[in-house]
Design a protein around this motif. Structure first.
Motif, mmCIF file in Angstrom:
data_model
loop_
_atom_site.group_PDB
_atom_site.id
_atom_site.type_symbol
_atom_site.label_atom_id
_atom_site.label_comp_id
_atom_site.label_asym_id
_atom_site.label_seq_id
_atom_site.Cartn_x
_atom_site.Cartn_y
_atom_site.Cartn_z
ATOM 1 N N SER A 1 -77.448 22.701 67.960
ATOM 2 C CA SER A 1 -78.181 21.757 67.413
ATOM 3 C C SER A 1 -79.207 20.943 67.962
ATOM 4 O O SER A 1 -80.088 20.434 67.220
ATOM 5 N N LEU B 1 -71.825 26.542 63.674
ATOM 6 C CA LEU B 1 -72.070 25.234 64.133
ATOM 7 C C LEU B 1 -71.038 24.293 64.739
ATOM 8 O O LEU B 1 -71.238 23.706 65.565
ATOM 9 N N GLY C 1 -79.732 23.449 59.398
ATOM 10 C CA GLY C 1 -79.277 23.464 57.954
ATOM 11 C C GLY C 1 -79.226 24.889 57.383
ATOM 12 O O GLY C 1 -79.015 25.389 56.199
ATOM 13 N N SER D 1 -80.446 18.684 63.985
ATOM 14 C CA SER D 1 -79.320 19.389 62.941
ATOM 15 C C SER D 1 -79.913 20.345 62.514
ATOM 16 O O SER D 1 -81.461 20.847 62.507
#
Length: 429
Positions: free
Chosen positions: A305, A298, A316, A314
């Motif tokens: 993202s 990332l 995760g 975002s």
């Protein structure tokens, strides 16, 4: 008292204690002492930075030495030269008169020559009827003879310092290369560790190196670099005893299993299913997967993202990055077959990472689909390093690009992907 050996300067030039001391030192030269004038000159050139004279002053000193008829500096041979400024300028390669006077003053101040001025300030010699030199007025080179040993020691000290500097530079270059390749190897071989943090520490050390470093600048940086290299090696040693299969064997085993493209159709539905994707279905159960740290991916590819499932902006988990990779595949116009082939050769996670890297470089890639096929072909032949690609993008983003450049997916330089991988070529492209 030895007042008869002291010569005061002519005209407005003042007399100083340094001049008195210099003349007294030259008056105590041992009888019969001699030295090759060019050896002394080489020592002066070597120790120029320590003595504190400019390089043009060396040209003037060289010209003065040429007016001595022999190569030996001896009291018997005479140590005073008396050329005119015109003659001296010619032998000093046409130096201007004002510059000549300035550098003569610098040589006097450095204690390399002494003025022996005549009553009227002119430079000349008085000879006997037989032609023997009785008295000369001009520049005395006696300080070179009296300080010959001191100048030789200064030259040796400067040479030793220069050698230490060269060794420090060589060791620093070797240490930089070792750290760079060890980090790339650790990521490529799947060694667990916070390699993004180690890369950041490495870049911070590189930023401390001045454009024109001195030995005092390099020594502490080299010490910190060696400590970082030792830390990396310790981590690799700990992992080497864990019984983990050799990374190269895993990679080549996977290539051999995938050499028959017709044998991997079980991956096709997962790569093709873009409505309601379930990325975990894409992982082959019989193959070990080499996964990079998600945080590193990332940081190297922040644009991915923007295509997170649900539009949250975002990512995760690996499930989300693989789902985003499918979205990016469709947006860039990469064919399902090209992406499936990448999943088969690289694995689903790494195929998604490759799509994230291509997205970062989209402004410079004419055909993303053809580009992915080319990377896949190189990966099948063992010629492509995804770790090198990630580290190149990570360094490019960490170098201070603006947020607008990152959102556009462009790199400041197309050569930012070039990594020193030992083959002197970009790892792909």
């Amino acid at each position: 008292m030895q007042t008869h050996r002291i010569t005061t300067p002519f005209g407005r030039r003042p007399m100083t204690l340094a001049l008195v001391k210099g003349q007294l030192e030259t008056s105590s030269i041992k009888e019969g002492k001699s030295i090759d004038k060019w050896k002394v000159f080489r020592d002066v050139c070597q120790a120029r930075s320590t003595i504190g004279i400019p390089d043009r002053a060396l040209t003037v000193l060289d010209a003065l030495l040429t007016f001595l008829p022999c190569n030996e500096l001896t009291q018997e041979g005479g140590l005073v030269v008396f050329p005119s400024n015109l003659q001296l300028s010619v032998r000093a390669h046409g130096i201007a008169g004002t510059t000549l006077r300035r550098h003569l003053a610098a040589l006097v101040e450095a204690g390399l020559i002494v003025r022996k001025d005549s009553p009227n300030g002119k430079r000349y010699a008085r000879r006997s009827r037989t032609g023997k030199l009785e008295q000369a007025f001009g520049f005395s080179l006696a300080p070179l003879l009296s300080r010959a040993e001191e100048l030789a020691e200064l030259a040796q000290s400067v040479a030793a310092e220069r050698r230490r500097f060269q060794i420090a530079k060589e060791n620093l270059s070797l240490c930089r290369r070792d750290i760079r390749k060890l980090i790339c190897m650790a990521i490529q071989e799947g060694v667990h560790g916070d390699w993004a943090l180690i890369e950041s520490r490495f870049r911070a050390l590189l930023a401390r190196i001045p454009r024109t470093p001195l030995l005092a600048d390099l020594e502490p940086i080299l010490e910190n670099m060696e400590m970082l290299r030792e830390e990396i090696l310790n981590q690799l040693d700990l992992k080497g005893n864990s019984g983990k299969p050799d990374g190269n064997a895993v990679r080549f085993g996977r290539h051999l299993q995938n050499s028959d493209t017709e044998s991997s159709h079980e991956l096709e539905p997962a790569c093709e299913r873009e409505e309601g994707p379930n990325p975990t279905d894409m992982r082959p159960s019989a193959k070990p997967m080499k996964v990079f740290p998600l945080e590193l991916v990332l940081q190297a590819c922040p644009t991915i993202s923007d295509y997170a499932p649900g539009g949250g902006g975002s990512i995760g988990s690996w499930r989300e990055i693989m789902a985003a990779g499918i979205i990016v595949r469709s947006m860039l116009g990469v064919s399902p077959s090209a992406y499936q082939r990448a999943c088969e050769i690289m694995g689903p996670e790494n195929a998604a990472v490759a799509m994230a890297c291509i997205l970062e470089r989209a402004a410079h890639i004419t055909s993303p689909g053809g580009y992915l096929r080319d990377l896949t072909g190189k990966a099948a032949r063992g010629e492509f390093s995804l770790a090198a690609m990630l580290m190149a993008l990570y360094r490019s983003n960490a170098a201070g690009r603006s947020a607008g450049d990152k959102r556009r997916g462009g790199c400041a330089q197309p050569s930012a992907f070039q990594v020193d991988d030992g083959r002197n070529r970009p790892p792909y492209g």
